[in-house]
Design a protein around this motif. Structure first.
Motif, PDB file in Angstrom:
ATOM      1  N   SER A   1      53.054  -5.152   7.878  1.00 49.43           N
ATOM      2  CA  SER A   1      53.752  -5.034   9.161  1.00 49.43           C
ATOM      3  C   SER A   1      52.868  -5.379  10.355  1.00 49.43           C
TER       4      SER A   1
ATOM      5  N   THR B   1      60.457  -5.108  16.447  1.00 46.32           N
ATOM      6  CA  THR B   1      59.427  -4.335  15.750  1.00 46.32           C
ATOM      7  C   THR B   1      59.007  -3.163  16.628  1.00 46.32           C
ATOM      8  N   PRO B   2      58.161  -2.285  16.118  1.00 45.08           N
ATOM      9  CA  PRO B   2      57.639  -1.230  16.993  1.00 45.08           C
ATOM     10  C   PRO B   2      56.855  -1.839  18.157  1.00 45.08           C
TER      11      PRO B   2
ATOM     12  N   ALA C   1      51.795   6.360  14.465  1.00 53.28           N
ATOM     13  CA  ALA C   1      53.233   6.121  14.641  1.00 53.28           C
ATOM     14  C   ALA C   1      53.842   5.568  13.352  1.00 53.28           C
ATOM     15  N   PHE C   2      53.124   4.670  12.699  1.00 55.99           N
ATOM     16  CA  PHE C   2      53.590   4.112  11.431  1.00 55.99           C
ATOM     17  C   PHE C   2      53.775   5.223  10.401  1.00 55.99           C
ATOM     18  N   GLU C   3      52.774   6.078  10.254  1.00 57.22           N
ATOM     19  CA  GLU C   3      52.839   7.179   9.284  1.00 57.22           C
ATOM     20  C   GLU C   3      53.991   8.124   9.614  1.00 57.22           C
ATOM     21  N   ALA C   4      54.162   8.446  10.897  1.00 63.67           N
ATOM     22  CA  ALA C   4      55.255   9.342  11.308  1.00 63.67           C
ATOM     23  C   ALA C   4      56.612   8.704  11.010  1.00 63.67           C
ATOM     24  N   HIS C   5      56.734   7.407  11.276  1.00 61.70           N
ATOM     25  CA  HIS C   5      57.984   6.683  10.999  1.00 61.70           C
ATOM     26  C   HIS C   5      58.334   6.756   9.514  1.00 61.70           C
ATOM     27  N   TRP C   6      57.349   6.478   8.655  1.00 61.78           N
ATOM     28  CA  TRP C   6      57.617   6.518   7.216  1.00 61.78           C
ATOM     29  C   TRP C   6      57.849   7.941   6.712  1.00 61.78           C
TER      30      TRP C   6
ATOM     31  N   ARG D   1      59.460  10.226   8.408  1.00 57.47           N
ATOM     32  CA  ARG D   1      60.872  10.484   8.753  1.00 57.47           C
ATOM     33  C   ARG D   1      61.806   9.758   7.783  1.00 57.47           C
ATOM     34  N   ILE D   2      61.489   8.514   7.465  1.00 63.08           N
ATOM     35  CA  ILE D   2      62.311   7.731   6.539  1.00 63.08           C
ATOM     36  C   ILE D   2      62.390   8.438   5.188  1.00 63.08           C
TER      37      ILE D   2
ATOM     38  N   TYR E   1      69.972   2.450   6.123  1.00 65.77           N
ATOM     39  CA  TYR E   1      69.839   3.622   6.982  1.00 65.77           C
ATOM     40  C   TYR E   1      71.013   3.677   7.961  1.00 65.77           C
TER      41      TYR E   1
END
Length: 157
Positions: free
Chosen positions: A20, A32-33, A41-46, A48-49, A73
């Motif tokens: 990414s 994209t972000p 932010a990437f870790e937090a996004h994944w 949540r997913i 989603y």
């Protein structure tokens, strides 16, 4: 190449993060972000997913190697597909095979997809999988730092 899907493992995340942050892939994806290099932010996004019961997230494998991700989603009646394939595998039918496998797993319809209007390759993938352009919109694309045209595609009734 044998393309398959499986649930996302912790060990996939570093590969997804690297994928990414490819400048050419970011430009093509467009939406994209704001800061794809922000690891937190990437870790937090994944996180949540992976915690959401409404998201079907899968790792795309090619002959056992992690090639990307694919997901469905959103709220019922408004659910969208998304996918990301490592640039080294573009043009080899991987995205089409992965999306077809995801669509076989998730049978609800309609499903939607969004794509930058100039992303001809992704548009071909979506059309090969039965999606049809249903609307046009404009939106801010962080990877390009500008507002661009976006196509909305629909699969199903």
């Amino acid at each position: 190449m044998d393309v398959s899907l499986r649930p996302v493992h912790d060990s996939d995340l570093p590969v997804f993060f690297r994928q990414s942050n490819d400048p050419e892939a970011l430009h093509r994806a467009a939406f994209t972000p704001e800061n794809p290099a922000d690891r937190d932010a990437f870790e937090a996004h994944w996180a949540r997913i992976r915690a959401s019961e409404q998201v079907v997230a899968r790792t795309v494998l090619g002959d056992g190697d992690v090639l990307g991700s694919a997901a469905v989603y959103g709220e019922p009646g408004e659910r969208e597909v998304t996918y990301w394939i490592d640039r080294a595998y573009w043009g080899k039918g991987i995205a089409t095979a992965a999306l077809r496998a995801l669509l076989a797993e998730v049978d609800e319809r309609p499903l939607f997809a969004r794509v930058a209007a100039d992303n001809a390759a992704s548009l071909r993938v979506l059309r090969r999988c039965g999606f049809e352009v249903s609307a046009r919109a404009a939106g801010y694309a962080p990877a390009r730092g500008a507002e661009i045209e976006e196509l909305v595609l629909t699969l199903g009734p």
